[in-house]
Design a protein around this motif. Structure first.
Motif, PDB file in Angstrom:
ATOM      1  N   TYR A 150     -13.378   9.245   2.227  1.00 41.02           N
ATOM      2  CA  TYR A 150     -12.947   9.933   0.902  1.00 41.02           C
ATOM      3  C   TYR A 150     -11.635  10.669   1.380  1.00 41.02           C
ATOM      4  CZ  TYR A 150     -11.992  13.079  -3.007  1.00 41.02           C
ATOM      5  OH  TYR A 150     -11.450  13.741  -3.925  1.00 41.02           O
ATOM      6  N   GLU A 151     -11.739  11.744   2.297  1.00 44.41           N
ATOM      7  CA  GLU A 151     -10.803  12.159   3.189  1.00 44.41           C
ATOM      8  C   GLU A 151      -9.513  11.424   3.634  1.00 44.41           C
ATOM      9  OE1 GLU A 151     -10.684  15.571   3.243  1.00 44.41           O
ATOM     10  OE2 GLU A 151      -9.067  15.897   4.355  1.00 44.41           O
ATOM     11  N   GLU A 152      -9.727  10.305   3.991  1.00 45.41           N
ATOM     12  CA  GLU A 152      -8.847   9.584   4.633  1.00 45.41           C
ATOM     13  C   GLU A 152      -7.950   8.859   3.584  1.00 45.41           C
ATOM     14  OE1 GLU A 152     -10.115   6.774   7.600  1.00 45.41           O
ATOM     15  OE2 GLU A 152      -8.469   5.147   6.856  1.00 45.41           O
ATOM     16  N   THR A 153      -8.399   8.668   2.316  1.00 46.08           N
ATOM     17  CA  THR A 153      -7.813   8.171   1.203  1.00 46.08           C
ATOM     18  C   THR A 153      -6.804   9.231   0.693  1.00 46.08           C
ATOM     19  OG1 THR A 153      -9.917   8.293  -0.078  1.00 46.08           O
ATOM     20  CG2 THR A 153      -9.138   6.212   0.369  1.00 46.08           C
ATOM     21  N   ALA A 154      -7.691  10.249   0.483  1.00 43.68           N
ATOM     22  CA  ALA A 154      -6.803  11.489   0.091  1.00 43.68           C
ATOM     23  C   ALA A 154      -5.528  11.759   0.760  1.00 43.68           C
ATOM     24  CB  ALA A 154      -7.576  12.910   0.232  1.00 43.68           C
ATOM     25  N   ILE A 155      -5.409  11.752   2.048  1.00 44.00           N
ATOM     26  CA  ILE A 155      -4.273  11.642   3.013  1.00 44.00           C
ATOM     27  C   ILE A 155      -3.307  10.407   2.646  1.00 44.00           C
ATOM     28  CG2 ILE A 155      -3.466  11.587   5.268  1.00 44.00           C
ATOM     29  CD1 ILE A 155      -5.996  12.748   6.196  1.00 44.00           C
ATOM     30  N   LYS A 156      -3.941   9.190   2.306  1.00 43.22           N
ATOM     31  CA  LYS A 156      -2.911   8.021   1.837  1.00 43.22           C
ATOM     32  C   LYS A 156      -2.254   8.321   0.665  1.00 43.22           C
ATOM     33  CE  LYS A 156      -5.435   4.882   4.811  1.00 43.22           C
ATOM     34  NZ  LYS A 156      -6.809   3.895   5.117  1.00 43.22           N
ATOM     35  N   PHE A 157      -2.809   9.044  -0.218  1.00 46.78           N
ATOM     36  CA  PHE A 157      -2.014   9.386  -1.383  1.00 46.78           C
ATOM     37  C   PHE A 157      -0.689  10.021  -1.021  1.00 46.78           C
ATOM     38  CE2 PHE A 157      -6.307   9.102  -3.911  1.00 46.78           C
ATOM     39  CZ  PHE A 157      -5.817   7.818  -4.377  1.00 46.78           C
TER      40      PHE A 157
ATOM     41  N   LEU B 266      -1.558   5.950  -8.733  1.00 45.92           N
ATOM     42  CA  LEU B 266      -1.356   5.946  -7.271  1.00 45.92           C
ATOM     43  C   LEU B 266      -2.708   5.210  -6.687  1.00 45.92           C
ATOM     44  CD1 LEU B 266       0.576   8.154  -7.936  1.00 45.92           C
ATOM     45  CD2 LEU B 266      -0.123   9.063  -5.956  1.00 45.92           C
ATOM     46  N   PHE B 267      -2.593   4.346  -5.559  1.00 50.46           N
ATOM     47  CA  PHE B 267      -3.750   3.484  -4.959  1.00 50.46           C
ATOM     48  C   PHE B 267      -3.864   4.055  -3.593  1.00 50.46           C
ATOM     49  CE2 PHE B 267      -1.812   1.279  -8.308  1.00 50.46           C
ATOM     50  CZ  PHE B 267      -2.820   1.270  -9.370  1.00 50.46           C
ATOM     51  N   ALA B 268      -4.789   3.954  -3.008  1.00 48.88           N
ATOM     52  CA  ALA B 268      -5.166   4.328  -1.706  1.00 48.88           C
ATOM     53  C   ALA B 268      -6.558   3.732  -1.166  1.00 48.88           C
ATOM     54  CB  ALA B 268      -5.287   5.773  -1.326  1.00 48.88           C
ATOM     55  N   GLY B 269      -6.662   3.093  -0.234  1.00 49.19           N
ATOM     56  CA  GLY B 269      -7.902   2.419   0.126  1.00 49.19           C
ATOM     57  C   GLY B 269      -8.204   2.728   1.710  1.00 49.19           C
ATOM     58  N   CYS B 270      -9.613   2.286   2.159  1.00 46.13           N
ATOM     59  CA  CYS B 270      -9.985   2.644   3.457  1.00 46.13           C
ATOM     60  C   CYS B 270     -10.850   1.519   3.835  1.00 46.13           C
ATOM     61  CB  CYS B 270     -10.470   3.894   3.779  1.00 46.13           C
ATOM     62  SG  CYS B 270     -11.806   4.110   2.508  1.00 46.13           S
TER      63      CYS B 270
ATOM     64  N   ILE C 200       0.780  -1.123   0.129  1.00 48.36           N
ATOM     65  CA  ILE C 200      -0.142  -0.057   0.306  1.00 48.36           C
ATOM     66  C   ILE C 200       1.197   1.189   0.078  1.00 48.36           C
ATOM     67  CG2 ILE C 200      -1.941  -1.004   0.920  1.00 48.36           C
ATOM     68  CD1 ILE C 200      -0.959  -0.042   3.794  1.00 48.36           C
ATOM     69  N   ARG C 201       0.287   2.619  -0.035  1.00 44.52           N
ATOM     70  CA  ARG C 201       1.004   3.747  -0.300  1.00 44.52           C
ATOM     71  C   ARG C 201       1.902   3.512  -1.429  1.00 44.52           C
ATOM     72  NH1 ARG C 201      -0.579   4.638   5.310  1.00 44.52           N
ATOM     73  NH2 ARG C 201      -2.273   3.344   5.081  1.00 44.52           N
ATOM     74  N   SER C 202       1.385   3.151  -2.378  1.00 45.37           N
ATOM     75  CA  SER C 202       1.961   2.463  -3.580  1.00 45.37           C
ATOM     76  C   SER C 202       1.746   3.099  -4.680  1.00 45.37           C
ATOM     77  CB  SER C 202       1.876   0.972  -3.497  1.00 45.37           C
ATOM     78  OG  SER C 202       0.794   0.716  -3.664  1.00 45.37           O
ATOM     79  N   ALA C 203       2.357   3.017  -6.009  1.00 42.85           N
ATOM     80  CA  ALA C 203       2.037   3.577  -7.213  1.00 42.85           C
ATOM     81  C   ALA C 203       2.544   2.470  -8.194  1.00 42.85           C
ATOM     82  CB  ALA C 203       2.668   4.886  -7.599  1.00 42.85           C
ATOM     83  N   LEU C 204       1.962   2.415  -9.650  1.00 38.76           N
ATOM     84  CA  LEU C 204       2.473   1.767 -10.544  1.00 38.76           C
ATOM     85  C   LEU C 204       3.051   2.709 -11.713  1.00 38.76           C
ATOM     86  CD1 LEU C 204       2.784  -0.749 -12.317  1.00 38.76           C
ATOM     87  CD2 LEU C 204       0.628  -0.364 -13.459  1.00 38.76           C
ATOM     88  N   ILE C 205       4.382   2.927 -11.912  1.00 41.37           N
ATOM     89  CA  ILE C 205       4.991   3.616 -12.715  1.00 41.37           C
ATOM     90  C   ILE C 205       5.220   3.152 -14.104  1.00 41.37           C
ATOM     91  CG2 ILE C 205       6.953   4.982 -13.178  1.00 41.37           C
ATOM     92  CD1 ILE C 205       7.460   5.233 -10.289  1.00 41.37           C
ATOM     93  N   GLN C 206       4.547   3.940 -15.119  1.00 41.16           N
ATOM     94  CA  GLN C 206       4.759   3.476 -16.588  1.00 41.16           C
ATOM     95  C   GLN C 206       5.296   4.618 -17.247  1.00 41.16           C
ATOM     96  OE1 GLN C 206       0.405   2.203 -16.623  1.00 41.16           O
ATOM     97  NE2 GLN C 206       1.345   0.083 -16.867  1.00 41.16           N
ATOM     98  N   GLY C 207       6.603   4.461 -17.616  1.00 42.12           N
ATOM     99  CA  GLY C 207       7.157   5.928 -18.593  1.00 42.12           C
ATOM    100  C   GLY C 207       7.009   7.173 -17.733  1.00 42.12           C
TER     101      GLY C 207
END
Ligand SMILES: C=C(O[C@@H]1C=C(C(=O)O)C=C[C@H]1O)C(=O)O
Ligand SMILES: [Mg+2]
Length: 469
Positions: free
Chosen positions: A449-456, A433-437, A421-428
């Motif tokens: 929604y606010e919680e996931t915003a912080i997790k980005f 970016l991904f975040a869940g709750c 988590i607190r992760s991303a898939l980089i392509q070029g």
């Protein structure tokens, strides 16, 4: 990076080639040498040209082990099914069966080692976004730098076949090691301009949270973790080494990881251990329940207290504790789980935290434990099957390796996996970016929604995007 004691390991290499000829099978040869200190990020960077798409990085929060791998001598991927964890283990065991090891032995995180991970849900793997990763992806690197409690080791792996010649291999190894050494330079990080930051349908996502809440009121489902995606477009190609470098500086209490596959890279700074196995000792973590960091010490403390007494967050956490406790009791002779959670503080967020430790039966492997734990209710929900099915049917994104086990296992059976988590898939020049709750019956779409915003924020900060304040 001294290439010393050459005759010592050349003998092992000859043996491996011999064995391959006799058995008419591939044989793994692995040599470990103690070396002078090298910055692991410089090592990773040194593989930029020759090994791009075949590199990985791992650092645990205590910095007990840092590993950087370059090149792939053997890739392990299996069919997406309920037995995938066991099948990866079986291939890894098979490869070790005839392996020839030379040099330093017995050091955790050195020698033959497999690094990689799984997708979140083996029933949902036909993803275009994640096509370089598939349902599982593990590999044994050609060169690996391990910093074990401050001491550096270099592991070189080779897979020998019956047609190979030890002499040629020796020259190849020497040439490649020299090449890496010559390319070691300090890592410098340049700015990369953000062109777009795209949030896909926030109102639609909140609607799904509301649907989950109403579904929970009329079903057995108690908790479901819902994620969303943020897409960033940059002016130039994203250098994974630059992102790693910022994560290392900013997320000092997290696991820092990356796994490259062809042109893509899965990267992150996760605070959440799934399992660590050291001999018979097992460690896991229950992490669920979140609140923002305060702008000053007083406010931060106030938020911490709020979190520690918030009924929704405490229940969200408790679901994870019960499941992990149950799952681990089936493989552990001793198990310690504190009664009350404490708070884990990271740069952008704080969480309810319960560490778990135990001792497992001698025949239990780290893969057995992954099979029992993934997905915990911190990544999936409760009951597990219902939650995963709900996510499969309703979540509007491809999780791929997000929220899934990622880590390593050595030939001594030690290993560690975190959840990506607190992760991303980089392509070029783009990043997802991904975040869940954790959504519960009394969740409100706005606060989730606010919680996931912080997790980005950890990934936004490392990539150079616009943070959510
Ligand atoms: C799913 C994520 O985080 C998980 C969800 C949490 C929560 O909802 O409180 C807390 C920590 C993680 O277990 C994520 O960061 O994407
Ligand atoms: Mg939460």
């Amino acid at each position: 990076m001294a290439i010393s004691h050459e005759t010592e390991w050349f003998y092992g290499l000859q043996q491996a080639v011999q064995k391959a000829k006799q058995l008419k099978q591939k044989v793994l040869f692995s040599v470990v040498r103690k070396i002078d200190d090298i910055d692991p990020l410089s090592f990773y960077q040194a593989g930029r040209e020759r090994y791009v798409g075949e590199r990985f990085y791992w650092q645990d929060p205590e910095k007990e082990l840092i590993i950087a791998g370059l090149g792939i001598v053997e890739k392990i991927q299996v069919k997406a099914d309920a037995n995938r964890v066991r099948k990866i283990e079986a291939s890894w065991t098979e490869l070790q069966k005839n392996a020839v090891k030379a040099g330093v032995s017995g050091v955790v995180g050195t020698g033959p080692l497999v690094f990689g991970g799984y997708s979140f849900d083996y029933n949902k793997t036909d993803s275009l976004l994640w096509d370089q990763f598939g349902d599982s992806l593990f590999y044994i690197p050609a060169f690996m730098l391990s910093i074990v409690k401050g001491q550096a080791y270099l592991t070189t792996n080779i897979v020998c076949t019956s047609e190979d010649q030890a002499n040629l291999f020796k020259d190849l190894i020497n040439e490649r090691e020299n090449d890496i050494r010559n390319r070691l330079t300090n890592v410098t990080v340049s700015e990369n301009e953000t062109l777009e930051q795209i949030e896909d349908d926030p109102e639609g996502w909140k609607k799904i949270v509301a649907e989950a809440v109403s579904h929970m009121k009329h079903s057995e489902l108690d908790k479901v973790v819902l994620a969303r995606e943020l897409r960033l477009v940059f002016k130039e190609r994203i250098e994974t080494v630059a992102v790693l470098s910022r994560l290392l500086k900013e997320q000092t209490r997290s696991f820092i990881f990356c796994l490259e596959s062809a042109g893509d890279c899965f990267i992150g700074a996760t605070p959440e251990r799934l399992v660590k196995k050291h001999g018979d000792e097992l460690f896991s973590v229950c992490l669920a329940g979140s609140i923002a960091r305060g702008k000053d010490v007083r406010k931060d403390k106030q938020l911490e207290q709020e979190l520690l007494h918030d009924q929704k967050n405490l229940l969200e956490h408790q679901y994870v504790v019960s499941m992990i406790k149950d799952a681990l009791s089936s493989v552990c002779t001793k198990l310690e789980v504190p009664k009350e959670p404490t708070v884990m503080k990271n740069r952008h967020i704080q969480h309810l935290y319960t560490p778990v430790s135990g001792e497992c039966d001698a025949n239990v492997s780290i893969f057995d434990v992954i099979g029992k734990l993934h997905p915990t209710p911190a990544m999936g929900g409760l009951p597990t099957e219902n939650a995963v099915a709900w996510i499969r049917d309703n979540e509007q994104l491809e999780r791929g390796f997000y929220a899934s086990p990622i880590g390593w296992c050595d030939s001594y059976g030690n290993g560690e996996f975190a959840v990506g988590i607190r992760s991303a898939l980089i392509q070029g020049n783009e990043a997802s970016l991904f975040a869940g709750c954790g959504v519960l019956e009394d969740s409100t779409p706005e606060s989730e929604y606010e919680e996931t915003a912080i997790k980005f924020n950890p990934m936004l900060s490392a990539l150079g995007g616009n943070l959510h304040e």
